[in-house]
Design an enzyme around this catalytic site. Structure first.
Site, PDB file in Angstrom:
ATOM      1  N   ARG A   1      34.776  44.133  22.805  1.00 54.65           N
ATOM      2  CA  ARG A   1      36.100  44.748  22.650  1.00 54.65           C
ATOM      3  C   ARG A   1      36.781  44.312  21.364  1.00 54.65           C
ATOM      4  O   ARG A   1      37.675  44.999  20.859  1.00 54.65           O
ATOM      5  CB  ARG A   1      36.946  44.498  23.903  1.00 54.65           C
TER       6      ARG A   1
ATOM      7  N   GLU B   1      35.207  31.756  30.472  1.00 57.13           N
ATOM      8  CA  GLU B   1      35.911  31.539  31.727  1.00 57.13           C
ATOM      9  C   GLU B   1      34.891  31.639  32.874  1.00 57.13           C
ATOM     10  O   GLU B   1      35.027  30.990  33.894  1.00 57.13           O
ATOM     11  CB  GLU B   1      37.005  32.596  31.875  1.00 57.13           C
TER      12      GLU B   1
HETATM   13  P1  AMP Z   1      37.413  32.620  26.642  1.00 57.57           P
HETATM   14  O1  AMP Z   1      36.270  32.140  25.814  1.00 57.57           O
HETATM   15  O2  AMP Z   1      37.458  31.954  28.010  1.00 57.57           O
HETATM   16  O3  AMP Z   1      38.731  32.531  25.913  1.00 57.57           O
HETATM   17  O4  AMP Z   1      37.142  34.133  26.987  1.00 57.57           O
HETATM   18  C1  AMP Z   1      37.435  35.126  26.064  1.00 57.57           C
HETATM   19  C2  AMP Z   1      36.366  36.179  26.020  1.00 57.57           C
HETATM   20  O5  AMP Z   1      35.912  36.543  27.308  1.00 57.57           O
HETATM   21  C3  AMP Z   1      36.916  37.434  25.395  1.00 57.57           C
HETATM   22  O6  AMP Z   1      35.927  37.949  24.513  1.00 57.57           O
HETATM   23  C4  AMP Z   1      37.192  38.360  26.541  1.00 57.57           C
HETATM   24  O7  AMP Z   1      36.700  39.638  26.267  1.00 57.57           O
HETATM   25  C5  AMP Z   1      36.443  37.782  27.724  1.00 57.57           C
HETATM   26  N1  AMP Z   1      37.305  37.471  28.873  1.00 57.57           N
HETATM   27  C6  AMP Z   1      37.510  36.235  29.417  1.00 57.57           C
HETATM   28  N2  AMP Z   1      38.311  36.280  30.471  1.00 57.57           N
HETATM   29  C7  AMP Z   1      38.661  37.579  30.611  1.00 57.57           C
HETATM   30  C8  AMP Z   1      39.504  38.282  31.533  1.00 57.57           C
HETATM   31  N3  AMP Z   1      40.139  37.651  32.541  1.00 57.57           N
HETATM   32  N4  AMP Z   1      39.643  39.613  31.370  1.00 57.57           N
HETATM   33  C9  AMP Z   1      39.002  40.256  30.361  1.00 57.57           C
HETATM   34  N5  AMP Z   1      38.195  39.654  29.470  1.00 57.57           N
HETATM   35  C10 AMP Z   1      38.022  38.333  29.595  1.00 57.57           C
END
Ligand code: AMP
Length: 180
Positions: free
Chosen positions: A65, A102
Site C-alpha cells: 500500500r 504487528e
Molecule cells: P508495523 O511494522 O507494526 O508498524 O506495521 C506496519 C506495516 O504493516 C504497514 O506496512 C502496514 O501496511 C501493515 N499493518 C500493520 N498493522 C496493520 C493494521 N492494523 N492494519 C493495516 N495494516 C497494518
C-alpha cells in the site's frame, strides 16, 4: 489542498476489519478511501504538506500500500519513486533488512543502486503500527548513504507507540487512532 478539504473526514473512509489477518488484529482497510476520488486526493494532499520545499529527491514506498500512496506523493513533490519490496521480488542487486510486524516477522529489500548519497528521501506507507517496518526502511535507506528527511504515513495506531522505534525521524501521520 483543495477547497473545503479541511472538512474532509478521512477516518470515515477507513474500514475496520476485526480479527484479520489473524485473531486480535483490527486491520485498517484503506480501500474505501482509495476508491473515493475526493478522499484519495485529500489524503495525498495531507501526506505531502510538510514535505513540500524540503528538497525531496526520492520517495520510497513500502510494499504494497506504500506503492499506491507513495507514487502520487512522489509525483506531487517532483521526486522519483523507489519501491521497498518483500523478499525475493526485486530483480537486481539488493540490500535487505529483517523486521518485526504487528503480526509475525518479515524481510524487506531495496535495489542497492536505488538511492545514494546525493538523495534526500521521504519514506511512505499506509499504516504505522509497531514501527518495525518503518524502522527497517530507515535502516535500509541509511545503509545506502542517503539522507532520510522523514516519513509520511496515512494512519497511525498511536496505542502501539511505533514512533518510539524511529529515533526522532520526522514522522508525519494524518489519521490517528488511540492511545486507548
Ligand atoms: P508495523 O511494522 O507494526 O508498524 O506495521 C506496519 C506495516 O504493516 C504497514 O506496512 C502496514 O501496511 C501493515 N499493518 C500493520 N498493522 C496493520 C493494521 N492494523 N492494519 C493495516 N495494516 C497494518
Amino acid at each position: 489542498m483543495l477547497p473545503g478539504m479541511s472538512d474532509l473526514d478521512l477516518e470515515a473512509h477507513i474500514r475496520d476489519i476485526p480479527d484479520w489477518p489473524e485473531p486480535g488484529i483490527v486491520f485498517k482497510d484503506i480501500t474505501p478511501l482509495l476508491a473515493d476520488p475526493t478522499a484519495f486526493r485529500g489524503a495525498i494532499d495531507a501526506m505531502v504538506g510538510p514535505f513540500v520545499d524540503r528538497g525531496i529527491t526520492k520517495v520510497v514506498g513500502i510494499e504494497a500500500r506504500g506503492f499506491i500512496l507513495g507514487a502520487p506523493v512522489a509525483d506531487r513533490l517532483g521526486a522519483g519513486f523507489v519501491p521497498i519490496r518483500k523478499a525475493g521480488k526485486l530483480p537486481h542487486d539488493i540490500h535487505h533488512q529483517e523486521y518485526e510486524l504487528e503480526y509475525g516477522t518479515d524481510r524487506i529489500e531495496v535495489h542497492s543502486d536505488a538511492v545514494g548519497s546525493t538523495d534526500t528521501v521521504l519514506i511512505v506507507d499506509d499504516v504505522l503500527a509497531t514501527g518495525g517496518t518503518a524502522a527497517a526502511a530507515i535502516r535500509l535507506i541509511d545503509a545506502l548513504g542517503a539522507s532520510v528527511a522523514g516519513l509520511a504515513v496515512l494512519v497511525e495506531l498511536a496505542f502501539l507507540d511505533g514512533r518510539s522505534k524511529l529515533n526522532g525521524a520526522g514522522v508525519h501521520t494524518v489519521v490517528h487512532y488511540g492511545p486507548t
